[in-house]
Design a protein around this motif. Sequence first.
Motif, PDB file in Angstrom:
ATOM      1  N   GLN A   3       0.966  -1.160  -0.035  1.00 38.18           N
ATOM      2  CA  GLN A   3       0.167  -0.119  -0.035  1.00 38.18           C
ATOM      3  C   GLN A   3       0.799   1.207  -0.156  1.00 38.18           C
ATOM      4  O   GLN A   3       2.006   1.259   0.502  1.00 38.18           O
ATOM      5  CB  GLN A   3      -0.927   0.032   1.328  1.00 38.18           C
ATOM      6  CG  GLN A   3      -2.176  -1.301   1.261  1.00 38.18           C
ATOM      7  CD  GLN A   3      -2.960  -0.858   2.318  1.00 38.18           C
ATOM      8  OE1 GLN A   3      -2.868  -0.442   3.264  1.00 38.18           O
ATOM      9  NE2 GLN A   3      -3.930  -1.974   2.397  1.00 38.18           N
ATOM     10  N   TRP A   4       0.501   2.326  -0.439  1.00 42.07           N
ATOM     11  CA  TRP A   4       1.118   3.588  -0.527  1.00 42.07           C
ATOM     12  C   TRP A   4       1.786   4.010   0.885  1.00 42.07           C
ATOM     13  O   TRP A   4       2.706   4.649   1.012  1.00 42.07           O
ATOM     14  CB  TRP A   4       0.372   4.731  -1.172  1.00 42.07           C
ATOM     15  CG  TRP A   4      -0.800   5.287  -0.233  1.00 42.07           C
ATOM     16  CD1 TRP A   4      -2.133   5.084  -0.428  1.00 42.07           C
ATOM     17  CD2 TRP A   4      -0.664   6.262   0.869  1.00 42.07           C
ATOM     18  NE1 TRP A   4      -2.753   5.776   0.769  1.00 42.07           N
ATOM     19  CE2 TRP A   4      -1.909   6.625   1.374  1.00 42.07           C
ATOM     20  CE3 TRP A   4       0.362   7.077   1.138  1.00 42.07           C
ATOM     21  CZ2 TRP A   4      -2.006   7.489   2.218  1.00 42.07           C
ATOM     22  CZ3 TRP A   4       0.269   8.108   2.318  1.00 42.07           C
ATOM     23  CH2 TRP A   4      -0.848   8.118   2.736  1.00 42.07           C
ATOM     24  N   ALA A   8       5.778   4.588   1.336  1.00 38.94           N
ATOM     25  CA  ALA A   8       6.278   6.067   1.788  1.00 38.94           C
ATOM     26  C   ALA A   8       6.722   6.032   3.036  1.00 38.94           C
ATOM     27  O   ALA A   8       7.616   6.727   3.338  1.00 38.94           O
ATOM     28  CB  ALA A   8       4.732   6.973   1.639  1.00 38.94           C
ATOM     29  N   THR A  29       4.097  15.451  -3.614  1.00 33.51           N
ATOM     30  CA  THR A  29       3.115  14.131  -3.832  1.00 33.51           C
ATOM     31  C   THR A  29       1.888  14.458  -3.202  1.00 33.51           C
ATOM     32  O   THR A  29       0.768  14.172  -3.737  1.00 33.51           O
ATOM     33  CB  THR A  29       3.809  12.912  -3.493  1.00 33.51           C
ATOM     34  OG1 THR A  29       5.135  12.829  -4.152  1.00 33.51           O
ATOM     35  CG2 THR A  29       2.931  11.801  -3.645  1.00 33.51           C
TER      36      THR A  29
END
Length: 70
Positions: A3-4, A8, A29
């Motif tokens: 997942q992002w 990140a 972003t």
Amino acid sequence: MAQWRDVAKAFALADGHISQKEVEVLRRTLFADGHISKSELDFLREIKKEATSSVQLLDALIADCETSLD
């Protein structure tokens, strides 16, 4: 697929310190779509809490996100 948030977080916390360059990437972003969600703001607070250190620009980014929250 990761997942992002996981990707990140791994990027931002790889060395424990959140640098100016990392904050610049996060800012670009997060503001790319023109708005900030609660989830995105929570993510920033989470990485700040988990980091061993960070630049003051992270505090500025969090403040900007708080004022831009949808």
